[in-house]
Every structure is written in C-alpha cells, then in structure tokens.
Write an enzyme that holds these catalytic residues in place. Structure first.
Site, PDB file in Angstrom:
ATOM      1  N   ASP A   8       0.849  -1.246  -0.209  1.00 33.26           N
ATOM      2  CA  ASP A   8      -0.024  -0.021   0.009  1.00 33.26           C
ATOM      3  C   ASP A   8       0.951   1.289   0.119  1.00 33.26           C
ATOM      4  OD1 ASP A   8      -1.458  -2.448   1.195  1.00 33.26           O
ATOM      5  OD2 ASP A   8      -3.131  -0.980   1.502  1.00 33.26           O
ATOM      6  N   GLU A  39      -4.551   1.713  -3.379  1.00 37.30           N
ATOM      7  CA  GLU A  39      -5.867   1.897  -2.762  1.00 37.30           C
ATOM      8  C   GLU A  39      -5.784   3.258  -1.938  1.00 37.30           C
ATOM      9  OE1 GLU A  39      -7.498  -0.788   0.128  1.00 37.30           O
ATOM     10  OE2 GLU A  39      -5.898  -0.607   1.469  1.00 37.30           O
ATOM     11  N   ASN A  40      -4.512   3.447  -1.269  1.00 37.39           N
ATOM     12  CA  ASN A  40      -4.329   4.712  -0.152  1.00 37.39           C
ATOM     13  C   ASN A  40      -3.498   5.724  -0.957  1.00 37.39           C
ATOM     14  OD1 ASN A  40      -3.895   2.109   1.460  1.00 37.39           O
ATOM     15  ND2 ASN A  40      -5.556   3.280   2.371  1.00 37.39           N
ATOM     16  N   ASN A  67     -10.189  -2.703  -0.487  1.00 38.23           N
ATOM     17  CA  ASN A  67     -11.353  -1.846  -0.028  1.00 38.23           C
ATOM     18  C   ASN A  67     -11.345  -0.443  -0.406  1.00 38.23           C
ATOM     19  OD1 ASN A  67      -9.163  -2.328   1.949  1.00 38.23           O
ATOM     20  ND2 ASN A  67     -10.360  -1.294   3.272  1.00 38.23           N
ATOM     21  N   HIS A  68     -10.005   0.536  -0.309  1.00 36.92           N
ATOM     22  CA  HIS A  68     -10.403   1.817  -0.426  1.00 36.92           C
ATOM     23  C   HIS A  68     -10.254   2.276  -1.444  1.00 36.92           C
ATOM     24  CE1 HIS A  68      -9.975   3.022   3.708  1.00 36.92           C
ATOM     25  NE2 HIS A  68      -9.123   2.100   4.191  1.00 36.92           N
ATOM     26  N   HIS A 151      -5.322  -9.194  -0.732  1.00 34.84           N
ATOM     27  CA  HIS A 151      -5.672  -7.845   0.161  1.00 34.84           C
ATOM     28  C   HIS A 151      -6.412  -8.408   1.335  1.00 34.84           C
ATOM     29  CE1 HIS A 151      -5.412  -3.448   0.339  1.00 34.84           C
ATOM     30  NE2 HIS A 151      -6.535  -3.572   0.988  1.00 34.84           N
ATOM     31  N   HIS A 176      -2.659  -4.650   2.696  1.00 34.90           N
ATOM     32  CA  HIS A 176      -3.680  -3.954   3.495  1.00 34.90           C
ATOM     33  C   HIS A 176      -3.431  -3.602   4.931  1.00 34.90           C
ATOM     34  CE1 HIS A 176      -7.795  -3.235   5.110  1.00 34.90           C
ATOM     35  NE2 HIS A 176      -7.594  -4.160   5.967  1.00 34.90           N
ATOM     36  N   HIS A 178      -0.710  -2.829   5.933  1.00 36.20           N
ATOM     37  CA  HIS A 178       0.369  -1.890   6.002  1.00 36.20           C
ATOM     38  C   HIS A 178       1.741  -2.144   6.706  1.00 36.20           C
ATOM     39  CE1 HIS A 178      -2.668   1.607   4.726  1.00 36.20           C
ATOM     40  NE2 HIS A 178      -2.738   0.492   4.197  1.00 36.20           N
TER      41      HIS A 178
HETATM   42 FE   FE2 Z   1      -4.293   0.004   2.652  1.00 36.52          FE
HETATM   43 FE   FE2 Z   2      -6.967  -2.142   2.604  1.00 35.22          FE
END
Ligand code: FE2
Ligand code: FE2
Length: 260
Positions: A8, A39-40, A67-68, A151, A176, A178
């Site tokens: 991430d 995603e981030n 998910n993000h 993830h 996910h 991190h």
């Molecule tokens: Fe993330």
């Molecule tokens: Fe995530």
C-alpha cells in the site's frame, strides 16, 4: 522474470518515495516488472485519474488495490478506461473495473490477480479461494506466471490461501495491513509467499496517518477524519521476487526496505 512488488502506497510521501527509489532500484537490481497497491495513494484514500497518470509516469506496470479503491468518487468514472488497474476480483458481479489481467513485459506474459480476504473485512465478497480457482483455470491456459495480491487483514486467511494455491500461483503476497511481515518463504510446491509487504509512507505514523486522530478515536470511540502523515522519514517496503519462466515457480524472494 524479476518482480518488484510494492504494498500500500500512502499519499504524497509514498509517491515521493517511488519517484526517488524506482530509478535507483532499477539500476541496482534490474527488475522487469513493478506491481504496486494503489488503494491509499491519493490523499490516503483511493485513487484519482491524475494520480493514476502520475503512477504510470513513475513506471508502475500493474496497479492492484483493495477496499479503499472506491473512496474517491471519480474512480467510478475512469476505472473502466484504465488498462493497468485492478480491483479485487471477488467483488460481486456488476461492480465496475476488473480483478485480474494478463500483461506482457519484455516479451513475457504474466497474469496478476487481485483478491480480497473476508476475515475482519467489512465487505460483501465472494469466496476468494473459489474465485481464484475460476480465474486460475482461465489464465493458466495463457501463462504459467501467476501473481496474486491478496488484500486481507488476517494472517491465518493469508497463509491458508497461500497453501491452497501452492504450486498453482507463482507468487502470493499480502497487502492491506500496512505492516511488513518477516515470513517470506518459497512454499513446498514452489509458490513464493509473504503475508504482508508493508506500506510505503511515513513510518512514524498510525499506519501512514497522522497519529493524533486515530489515538483520539481509540480513546473516545468517536469517529475522526484521518489525514496522511507528511512529516518525517519515509519508508519504502517491497519484495523482490525471481520467477522461473519455464516452471512458473519462485526461485527467490527477499524483502526490501529503504528510507528516505
Ligand atoms: Fe491500505
Ligand atoms: Fe485495504
């Protein structure tokens, strides 16, 4: 084929680390393909078109997510037009974007599959194990290099998945949480594995965010708006993996950690 897989990427500091380190790493370790989880990457939450283009310019070959990925509204407008971006393949039918693809670099074909775990994840997802079976059957007709970004939150689910696909997937790495894990292995039937690659962002932070608001949230239980930590030393976490093009197995897997 030599793969550099990045977990991430957190906001602007994460992008800065990529700009800084990728040319250096390319020189030093001569990787063929860079895969990164995005995603981030835009302000800590989701992806914008502008940042997507910036990442292409930086040299990311394939982008995975989680998910993000839906956090910025504009993703719904442009995800279908992207060629290099994946979202988890086990979202229900009808969700925009795609969850896997076959890509080509330096004349070599490889598949990337993005899946999301279901343990402690607040999502209405199909079973990632069964979705893998389905996709594997299709992509393995075309290439024996099959890379999975899994993830997920729970290391138990990640390990169970790794062993389930051992000998079929070339490489499974987690994203996910991190937080990098020190369990990189080549599994018995040749699949490279690590539970989590870890994030790229400011390390003195609450997994990439300014710690003040998360701490307040933990103290009071009240919702807080989180912001990307932009001050302090940046860490780049990645894995470097050599895949055997003839067998589709992992030859070596090592963790990489650099500070900026
Ligand atoms: Fe993330
Ligand atoms: Fe995530």
């Amino acid at each position: 084929m030599r793969i550099l897989a990045i977990g991430d990427i957190i906001g602007k500091p994460g992008r800065k680390a990529l700009r800084e380190f990728l040319p250096e790493l390319k020189e030093e370790i001569a990787y063929d393909v860079v895969i990164a989880n995005v995603e981030n990457v835009a302000g800590g939450f989701g992806l914008t078109k502008k940042v997507y283009e910036e990442l292409i310019d930086i040299g990311i070959d394939v982008m995975t997510s989680g998910n993000h990925i839906w956090d910025k509204k504009e993703i719904h407008q442009f995800i279908e037009e992207t060629e290099n971006l994946l979202r988890p393949a086990n979202y229900p039918e009808g969700v925009p974007g795609r969850g896997y693809g076959i890509f080509k670099k330096n004349g070599v074909k490889f598949a990337v599959i993005n899946l999301m775990g279901r343990v402690f994840m607040d999502c209405n997802l199909e079973n990632p194990f069964k979705v893998f079976d389905r996709i594997y059957e299709e992509v393995s007709k075309d290439t024996n290099l099959v890379i999975v970004d899994f993830h997920a939150e729970a290391t138990s689910e990640k390990w169970a998945f790794g062993i389930y696909v051992d000998g079929r997937a070339s490489l499974v790495y987690g994203t996910h949480t991190h937080v990098p894990t020190a369990d990189e292995f080549i599994l018995r039937k040749g699949t490279g594995y690590v539970s989590d690659v870890g994030m790229t962002g400011v390390w003195y932070s609450a997994i990439g965010m300014k710690p003040k608001e998360p701490i307040e949230k933990f103290l009071t239980g009240l919702p807080r708006r989180f912001e990307v930590e932009d001050k302090g030393e940046i860490v780049l976490n990645a894995i470097l993996v050599d895949l055997d093009e003839a067998t589709g197995k992992t030859k070596s897997i090592e963790r990489i950690k650099r500070f900026l």
